[in-house]
Design an enzyme around this catalytic site. Structure first.
Site, PDB file in Angstrom:
ATOM      1  N   PRO A 152      43.694  43.426  35.702  1.00 26.81           N
ATOM      2  CA  PRO A 152      43.630  42.223  34.895  1.00 26.81           C
ATOM      3  C   PRO A 152      42.383  41.380  35.105  1.00 26.81           C
ATOM      4  O   PRO A 152      42.257  40.687  36.094  1.00 26.81           O
ATOM      5  CB  PRO A 152      44.881  41.432  35.326  1.00 26.81           C
ATOM      6  CG  PRO A 152      45.452  42.154  36.494  1.00 26.81           C
ATOM      7  CD  PRO A 152      44.537  43.254  36.869  1.00 26.81           C
ATOM      8  N   GLU A 153      41.465  41.449  34.178  1.00 31.28           N
ATOM      9  CA  GLU A 153      40.448  40.418  34.031  1.00 31.28           C
ATOM     10  C   GLU A 153      40.839  39.657  32.766  1.00 31.28           C
ATOM     11  O   GLU A 153      41.910  39.886  32.224  1.00 31.28           O
ATOM     12  CB  GLU A 153      39.044  41.037  33.938  1.00 31.28           C
ATOM     13  CG  GLU A 153      38.633  41.716  35.243  1.00 31.28           C
ATOM     14  CD  GLU A 153      37.195  42.214  35.262  1.00 31.28           C
ATOM     15  OE1 GLU A 153      36.342  41.544  34.664  1.00 31.28           O
ATOM     16  OE2 GLU A 153      36.942  43.259  35.866  1.00 31.28           O
TER      17      GLU A 153
END
Length: 274
Positions: A2-3
Site C-alpha cells: 500500500p502506497e
DNA sequence: CCGACAACCTGTGAGC
DNA sequence: TGCTCACAGGTTGTCG
C-alpha cells in the site's frame, strides 16, 4: 503493497459496498497491530452507520454515524489489505478484523506483518496526532513545482528521501519515489536543495502522473472487489526501475543500478537520471 | 530543525 | 528437502 494509489484504489473499491451500510457485528481477532486496537471499538461500532470513506495520505478515514459519532482510522502499513468478502467466508490466520454489514458483506482487514493500525477518533481526524503533521497531498493543486522548490531550499538530504518524507508530501512510498524520479530524469542521490525550479516542476509532474497512472490501473480491477477469494483491487504493475537491478533501462538500454538510501532500496538509471 | 538509524512483525526467496 | 539469512510496499521514536 500500500502506497497512495493502493490506498485510494481500496477506498474506491469499498465505497459502493460500504457507504450508507449499518455495521451489524464486529470481530477483532488480533488486538496487537502497530498500536493496540482500542478496547471497546467493537461496542462503539456495532449498530453504527458508515457514512463515508475519505483518505488522507495513506490513512483511510471512515466517517461513523452513531450515538457518539467519530472516525475509524485505518492504516495498512506494509502488508495490510482491506477487501469485501461474503458473510461466512472463513478467516485466515492474518485476518485481524471484520466489519459485518447489513448487506451480507464483510469488510475484512488482513495484515500479516501487523504494521497497520486501526484507531478511533471522536473529532476532526485532521487533528489526530498521527495526521496533524502530514504534508501536502500530491494530487492536490497545492503541490506545485514552486511549492516543492520553496520547501526544499534547506534540505541537504537526498531528494528521494525528502520525497518520501510524509511531513512534506504524503503518499509517495519507496516504489513510486523510484519511479517518479526516473520519469523526471533526476538522480535520487541529488541533494534536494540542489534542484532548480524547472526540475522541481518536472518532479512534481512526474509524481502526479505516476500516482494517477497507478490509480487508473488499479481502478480497472475494481469490478471484482467483492469476491470470496478476490484480490483486494490492485495488482503488480509494470515498473520502469523498481525491482529491475541489472536489467536494461527501458529508455536507454543501460543497466539499472541498485543501491541503498536510508535503509531503503533505490533503483535508477545512471545515464538517464542526473 | 534536520538527518541517521533502530524498532515494530511475519513471509518469502536465494543460497548452501 | 531443509536450514539460515537478507530483505520486503511504512512509520514512530530516539539520539546526535
Amino acid at each position: 503493497m500500500p502506497e497512495l494509489p493502493e490506498v485510494e484504489t481500496t477506498r474506491r473499491g469499498l465505497m459502493p459496498h460500504v457507504v450508507g451500510r449499518v455495521i451489524e457485528g464486529v470481530t477483532v481477532r488480533a488486538v496487537r497491530l502497530r498500536w493496540p486496537v482500542p478496547p471497546g471499538l467493537a461496542r462503539r461500532l456495532a449498530g453504527a452507520r458508515l457514512a463515508d470513506i475519505e483518505r488522507r495520505g495513506k490513512y483511510l478515514l471512515f466517517r461513523v454515524e452513531a450515538s457518539t459519532p467519530g472516525w475509524l482510522i485505518v492504516h495498512l502499513g506494509m502488508s495490510g489489505s482491506l477487501r469485501m468478502v461474503a458473510a461466512g467466508t472463513p478467516a485466515g490466520c492474518h485476518d485481524h478484523l471484520d466489519l459485518s454489514l447489513d448487506n451480507g458483506h464483510v469488510v475484512r482487514l488482513r495484515d500479516p506483518r501487523r504494521f497497520g493500525a486501526v484507531l478511533w477518533h471522536p473529532g476532526d481526524p485532521a487533528r489526530h496526532p498521527l495526521l496533524a503533521h502530514l504534508g501536502v497531498e500530491p494530487l492536490s493543486e497545492s503541490f506545485t513545482g514552486a511549492w516543492l522548490y520553496r520547501h526544499t531550499r534547506n534540505r541537504s538530504a537526498a531528494i528521494k528521501q525528502v520525497l518520501m518524507d510524509a511531513g512534506l508530501v504524503v503518499g509517495v512510498g519507496n516504489i513510486y519515489a523510484n519511479e517518479a524520479l526516473f520519469h523526471a530524469g533526476i538522480d535520487p542521490r541529488r541533494p534536494a536543495r540542489r534542484l532548480g525550479q524547472a526540475r522541481c516542476t518536472r518532479l512534481v509532474e512526474a509524481v502526479r502522473a505516476t500516482l494517477e497512472r497507478a490509480i487508473a490501473a488499479g481502478g480497472s480491477s475494481l469490478r471484482d472487489f467483492v469476491h470470496a477469494d478476490g484480490q483486494p483491487g490492485y495488482f503488480q504493475q509494470h515498473y520502469a526501475v523498481y525491482g529491475r537491478a541489472g536489467e536494461p533501462c527501458r529508455r536507454c538500454g543501460g543497466p539499472i543500478r541498485h543501491l541503498r538510501q536510508g535503509n531503503r532500496s533505490t533503483f535508477f538509471c545512471p545515464r538517464c537520471q542526473r
